[in-house]
Motif scaffolding. Structure first.
Motif, short mmCIF file in Angstrom:
data_model
loop_
_atom_site.label_atom_id
_atom_site.label_comp_id
_atom_site.label_asym_id
_atom_site.label_seq_id
_atom_site.Cartn_x
_atom_site.Cartn_y
_atom_site.Cartn_z
N ALA A 1 0.84 -1.21 0.00
CA ALA A 1 0.00 0.00 0.00
C ALA A 1 0.87 1.25 0.00
CB ALA A 1 -0.93 -0.01 1.21
N HIS A 2 1.95 1.21 0.77
CA HIS A 2 2.88 2.34 0.82
C HIS A 2 3.49 2.61 -0.55
CE1 HIS A 2 6.25 4.90 1.89
NE2 HIS A 2 7.00 4.06 1.20
N LEU A 3 3.95 1.56 -1.20
CA LEU A 3 4.56 1.73 -2.52
C LEU A 3 3.56 2.31 -3.51
CD1 LEU A 3 6.69 -1.53 -2.81
CD2 LEU A 3 7.50 0.81 -2.36
N ALA A 4 2.32 1.84 -3.46
CA ALA A 4 1.29 2.38 -4.36
C ALA A 4 1.07 3.87 -4.10
CB ALA A 4 -0.02 1.61 -4.18
N THR B 1 -3.00 10.06 0.52
CA THR B 1 -3.05 8.93 -0.42
C THR B 1 -2.65 7.63 0.27
OG1 THR B 1 -0.78 9.22 -1.24
CG2 THR B 1 -2.55 10.37 -2.44
N HIS B 2 -2.08 7.77 1.45
CA HIS B 2 -1.72 6.56 2.19
C HIS B 2 -2.93 5.93 2.86
CE1 HIS B 2 2.58 6.32 1.50
NE2 HIS B 2 2.45 7.61 1.26
N ALA B 3 -4.10 6.40 2.49
CA ALA B 3 -5.34 5.71 2.85
C ALA B 3 -5.35 4.33 2.19
CB ALA B 3 -6.55 6.53 2.45
N THR B 4 -4.44 4.13 1.24
CA THR B 4 -4.28 2.79 0.67
C THR B 4 -3.96 1.78 1.77
OG1 THR B 4 -1.97 3.29 0.21
CG2 THR B 4 -3.53 3.58 -1.61
N SER B 5 -3.38 2.27 2.86
CA SER B 5 -3.09 1.38 4.00
C SER B 5 -4.39 0.87 4.62
CB SER B 5 -2.26 2.11 5.05
OG SER B 5 -1.00 2.45 4.52
N ALA B 6 -5.42 1.69 4.60
CA ALA B 6 -6.73 1.24 5.11
C ALA B 6 -7.24 0.10 4.25
CB ALA B 6 -7.72 2.40 5.13
N ASP C 1 3.18 6.01 -2.64
CA ASP C 1 4.38 6.82 -2.83
C ASP C 1 4.81 6.94 -4.28
OD1 ASP C 1 5.17 8.06 -0.52
OD2 ASP C 1 7.10 7.05 -0.43
N TYR C 2 4.38 6.03 -5.13
CA TYR C 2 4.84 6.08 -6.51
C TYR C 2 3.69 6.31 -7.51
CZ TYR C 2 9.31 5.09 -4.48
OH TYR C 2 10.45 5.18 -3.71
N PRO C 3 2.87 5.33 -7.85
CA PRO C 3 1.86 5.60 -8.88
C PRO C 3 0.77 6.60 -8.46
CG PRO C 3 1.63 3.35 -8.07
CD PRO C 3 2.89 3.91 -7.46
N LEU C 4 0.50 6.74 -7.17
CA LEU C 4 -0.56 7.65 -6.73
C LEU C 4 -0.06 9.05 -6.36
CD1 LEU C 4 -2.75 5.22 -4.59
CD2 LEU C 4 -3.07 5.94 -6.98
N GLN C 5 1.23 9.24 -6.29
CA GLN C 5 1.78 10.55 -5.95
C GLN C 5 1.93 11.38 -7.23
OE1 GLN C 5 5.27 12.51 -3.25
NE2 GLN C 5 5.74 10.54 -4.16
N THR C 6 1.36 12.57 -7.22
CA THR C 6 1.45 13.42 -8.41
C THR C 6 2.81 14.12 -8.46
OG1 THR C 6 0.59 15.41 -7.30
CG2 THR C 6 -1.05 13.88 -8.26
N ASP C 7 3.13 14.63 -9.63
CA ASP C 7 4.37 15.40 -9.78
C ASP C 7 4.34 16.63 -8.86
OD1 ASP C 7 5.34 13.67 -11.70
OD2 ASP C 7 4.74 14.93 -13.40
N HIS C 8 3.17 17.27 -8.77
CA HIS C 8 3.04 18.45 -7.91
C HIS C 8 3.34 18.10 -6.45
CE1 HIS C 8 1.56 22.28 -6.41
NE2 HIS C 8 0.90 21.58 -5.49
N GLN C 9 2.78 16.99 -5.97
CA GLN C 9 3.03 16.57 -4.59
C GLN C 9 4.51 16.29 -4.37
OE1 GLN C 9 0.44 13.21 -4.28
NE2 GLN C 9 -1.41 14.46 -4.16
#
Length: 131
Positions: A12-15, A46-51, A17-25
């Motif tokens: 979830a963290h990898l998702a 976006t780390h709600a992916t952990s949920a 931190d990489y594909p879900l993180q925008t360039d702006h962020q």
């Protein structure tokens, strides 16, 4: 149980931190002021992916994860992620550990990811020992 929780939280963290993180962020999450904090907190969100990972642990793997423990783990993950991603903790560590050359050659990203992984280890251990 620990290994399953850690693997799910790490995926979830990898998702997040990489594909879900925008360039702006990625570019602005350590900036000072409102723009930096907004980018940082939206990215931490976006780390709600952990949920979702914890839902998988409970529903698919039938792991006994309590709601309160899950909420505390998610707050820990998001809160520490926001602090680590301000970049000064990683820079401070690298100065303290005398890793300035490595920092100048891309090492900060590795230290950043190691810090996040250690946070996930603590979360998985806490969830394992409280269930």
């Amino acid at each position: 149980m620990f290994a399953s929780l850690f693997v799910l939280l790490y995926a979830a963290h990898l998702a997040a931190d990489y594909p879900l993180q925008t360039d702006h962020q990625a570019k602005h999450k350590a900036d000072r002021g409102t723009t930096g904090w907004a980018a940082n907190l939206v990215h931490a969100g976006t780390h709600a992916t952990s949920a979702l990972a914890l839902v998988v642990a409970v529903v698919v793997l039938d792991l006994p994860v309590g709601i309160l423990q899950a909420a505390l783990a998610l707050a820990w993950i998001a809160g520490t992620h926001a602090v680590i991603d301000r970049r000064w903790p990683v820079a401070h560590w690298m100065r303290l550990a005398r890793q300035t050359t490595w920092a100048q050659n891309g090492g900060a990203a590795h230290v950043d990811q190691t810090a996040h992984a250690l946070v996930l280890v603590v979360a998985a251990l806490a969830l394992t020992t409280t269930s």
